[in-house]
Design a protein around this motif. Structure first.
Motif, PDB file in Angstrom:
ATOM      1  N   PHE A 171     112.100 -14.830  26.031  1.00 45.87           N
ATOM      2  CA  PHE A 171     112.112 -16.085  26.791  1.00 45.87           C
ATOM      3  C   PHE A 171     111.943 -15.796  28.280  1.00 45.87           C
ATOM      4  O   PHE A 171     111.187 -16.463  28.972  1.00 45.87           O
ATOM      5  N   GLY A 172     112.641 -14.782  28.765  1.00 44.47           N
ATOM      6  CA  GLY A 172     112.550 -14.405  30.179  1.00 44.47           C
ATOM      7  C   GLY A 172     111.145 -14.006  30.593  1.00 44.47           C
ATOM      8  O   GLY A 172     110.719 -14.269  31.715  1.00 44.47           O
ATOM      9  N   ILE A 173     110.400 -13.387  29.677  1.00 43.17           N
ATOM     10  CA  ILE A 173     109.013 -13.015  29.951  1.00 43.17           C
ATOM     11  C   ILE A 173     108.132 -14.271  29.973  1.00 43.17           C
ATOM     12  O   ILE A 173     107.265 -14.419  30.827  1.00 43.17           O
ATOM     13  N   LEU A 174     108.383 -15.183  29.045  1.00 44.50           N
ATOM     14  CA  LEU A 174     107.577 -16.411  28.950  1.00 44.50           C
ATOM     15  C   LEU A 174     107.851 -17.364  30.106  1.00 44.50           C
ATOM     16  O   LEU A 174     106.975 -18.131  30.499  1.00 44.50           O
ATOM     17  N   ASP A 175     109.062 -17.306  30.650  1.00 49.02           N
ATOM     18  CA  ASP A 175     109.451 -18.164  31.780  1.00 49.02           C
ATOM     19  C   ASP A 175     108.898 -17.544  33.065  1.00 49.02           C
ATOM     20  O   ASP A 175     109.605 -16.917  33.839  1.00 49.02           O
TER      21      ASP A 175
ATOM     22  N   GLU B  44     103.058 -26.167  31.519  1.00 48.76           N
ATOM     23  CA  GLU B  44     102.025 -25.262  32.039  1.00 48.76           C
ATOM     24  C   GLU B  44     102.229 -23.843  31.489  1.00 48.76           C
ATOM     25  O   GLU B  44     101.271 -23.152  31.164  1.00 48.76           O
ATOM     26  N   GLU B  45     103.481 -23.413  31.411  1.00 52.68           N
ATOM     27  CA  GLU B  45     103.774 -22.079  30.881  1.00 52.68           C
ATOM     28  C   GLU B  45     103.480 -22.021  29.381  1.00 52.68           C
ATOM     29  O   GLU B  45     102.999 -21.007  28.876  1.00 52.68           O
ATOM     30  N   LEU B  46     103.751 -23.107  28.679  1.00 57.12           N
ATOM     31  CA  LEU B  46     103.463 -23.151  27.241  1.00 57.12           C
ATOM     32  C   LEU B  46     101.969 -23.045  26.976  1.00 57.12           C
ATOM     33  O   LEU B  46     101.551 -22.408  26.021  1.00 57.12           O
TER      34      LEU B  46
ATOM     35  N   ARG C 117      93.601 -16.615  24.118  1.00 55.45           N
ATOM     36  CA  ARG C 117      93.148 -17.910  24.632  1.00 55.45           C
ATOM     37  C   ARG C 117      94.333 -18.730  25.133  1.00 55.45           C
ATOM     38  O   ARG C 117      95.488 -18.417  24.840  1.00 55.45           O
ATOM     39  N   VAL C 118      94.030 -19.782  25.876  1.00 53.71           N
ATOM     40  CA  VAL C 118      95.082 -20.727  26.248  1.00 53.71           C
ATOM     41  C   VAL C 118      95.196 -21.740  25.113  1.00 53.71           C
ATOM     42  O   VAL C 118      94.229 -21.989  24.382  1.00 53.71           O
ATOM     43  N   LEU C 119      96.376 -22.307  24.953  1.00 52.66           N
ATOM     44  CA  LEU C 119      96.570 -23.326  23.926  1.00 52.66           C
ATOM     45  C   LEU C 119      95.846 -24.605  24.338  1.00 52.66           C
ATOM     46  O   LEU C 119      95.754 -24.916  25.526  1.00 52.66           O
ATOM     47  N   THR C 120      95.370 -25.338  23.355  1.00 53.17           N
ATOM     48  CA  THR C 120      94.739 -26.621  23.657  1.00 53.17           C
ATOM     49  C   THR C 120      95.828 -27.598  24.095  1.00 53.17           C
ATOM     50  O   THR C 120      97.025 -27.366  23.875  1.00 53.17           O
ATOM     51  N   SER C 121      95.403 -28.692  24.661  1.00 53.27           N
ATOM     52  CA  SER C 121      96.346 -29.721  25.100  1.00 53.27           C
ATOM     53  C   SER C 121      97.180 -30.228  23.920  1.00 53.27           C
ATOM     54  O   SER C 121      98.396 -30.382  24.021  1.00 53.27           O
TER      55      SER C 121
ATOM     56  N   GLU D 131      97.870 -28.627  21.072  1.00 53.80           N
ATOM     57  CA  GLU D 131      98.787 -27.567  20.635  1.00 53.80           C
ATOM     58  C   GLU D 131      99.980 -27.468  21.580  1.00 53.80           C
ATOM     59  O   GLU D 131     101.131 -27.330  21.137  1.00 53.80           O
ATOM     60  N   THR D 132      99.700 -27.541  22.878  1.00 58.33           N
ATOM     61  CA  THR D 132     100.760 -27.441  23.879  1.00 58.33           C
ATOM     62  C   THR D 132     101.752 -28.584  23.724  1.00 58.33           C
ATOM     63  O   THR D 132     102.967 -28.370  23.723  1.00 58.33           O
ATOM     64  N   LYS D 133     101.257 -29.788  23.576  1.00 60.93           N
ATOM     65  CA  LYS D 133     102.131 -30.966  23.438  1.00 60.93           C
ATOM     66  C   LYS D 133     102.961 -30.898  22.157  1.00 60.93           C
ATOM     67  O   LYS D 133     104.147 -31.217  22.153  1.00 60.93           O
ATOM     68  N   ALA D 134     102.349 -30.450  21.062  1.00 58.82           N
ATOM     69  CA  ALA D 134     103.075 -30.321  19.796  1.00 58.82           C
ATOM     70  C   ALA D 134     104.154 -29.242  19.892  1.00 58.82           C
ATOM     71  O   ALA D 134     105.273 -29.418  19.395  1.00 58.82           O
ATOM     72  N   PHE D 135     103.828 -28.127  20.544  1.00 63.76           N
ATOM     73  CA  PHE D 135     104.758 -27.012  20.738  1.00 63.76           C
ATOM     74  C   PHE D 135     105.946 -27.481  21.583  1.00 63.76           C
ATOM     75  O   PHE D 135     107.111 -27.242  21.247  1.00 63.76           O
ATOM     76  N   LEU D 136     105.655 -28.190  22.652  1.00 64.30           N
ATOM     77  CA  LEU D 136     106.702 -28.710  23.531  1.00 64.30           C
ATOM     78  C   LEU D 136     107.585 -29.701  22.784  1.00 64.30           C
ATOM     79  O   LEU D 136     108.813 -29.642  22.867  1.00 64.30           O
ATOM     80  N   ALA D 137     106.975 -30.600  22.038  1.00 63.75           N
ATOM     81  CA  ALA D 137     107.728 -31.607  21.289  1.00 63.75           C
ATOM     82  C   ALA D 137     108.660 -30.946  20.270  1.00 63.75           C
ATOM     83  O   ALA D 137     109.796 -31.386  20.075  1.00 63.75           O
ATOM     84  N   ALA D 138     108.187 -29.864  19.640  1.00 65.32           N
ATOM     85  CA  ALA D 138     109.012 -29.165  18.649  1.00 65.32           C
ATOM     86  C   ALA D 138     110.206 -28.468  19.292  1.00 65.32           C
ATOM     87  O   ALA D 138     111.291 -28.422  18.718  1.00 65.32           O
ATOM     88  N   GLY D 139     110.009 -27.941  20.501  1.00 59.62           N
ATOM     89  CA  GLY D 139     111.060 -27.162  21.140  1.00 59.62           C
ATOM     90  C   GLY D 139     111.997 -27.943  22.031  1.00 59.62           C
ATOM     91  O   GLY D 139     113.150 -27.557  22.229  1.00 59.62           O
TER      92      GLY D 139
END
Length: 109
Positions: free
Chosen positions: A48-52, A62-64, A76-80, A82-90
């Motif tokens: 987590f510390g590396i991802l932050d 933006e980090e996600l 690659r970077v995540l698509t919009s 994918e990013t929104k779904a990942f954020l919503a899950a977490g």
């Protein structure tokens, strides 16, 4: 600390190859393939510390979006979507970002 201090390069390569195509990222299978779901809470906290990237104590949208790049600069970077779904899950508390406890729960989901 490098992410390869916690996760094996082989597992990282395998996890990244499973989500090379746009909209193919699935956080549950990624965490499992990369070996993160079998790590200790302390090891997950270190990742987590590396991802932050900005050291705010949270992983923001933006980090996600750059999530995979933390594992390999060639990823690659995540698509919009994918990013929104990942954020919503977490983001279980609805503040628009993922804290360390939320991340640990997401990894173990």
């Amino acid at each position: 600390m490098a992410i390869t201090d916690i996760l094996s390069a082989k597992d990282i390569e395998s996890a990244l190859s499973s989500c090379q195509a746009d909209d193919s990222f699935n956080y549950k299978s990624f965490f499992s393939t990369v070996g993160l779901s079998s790590k200790t809470p302390d090891q997950i906290k270190k990742v987590f510390g590396i991802l932050d990237q900005d050291k705010s104590g949270f992983i923001e949208e933006e980090e996600l979006q750059l999530f995979l790049k933390n594992f390999s600069s060639n990823a690659r970077v995540l698509t919009s979507a994918e990013t929104k779904a990942f954020l919503a899950a977490g983001d279980t508390d609805g503040d628009g970002k993922i804290g360390v406890e939320e991340f640990q729960s997401l990894v173990k989901a």
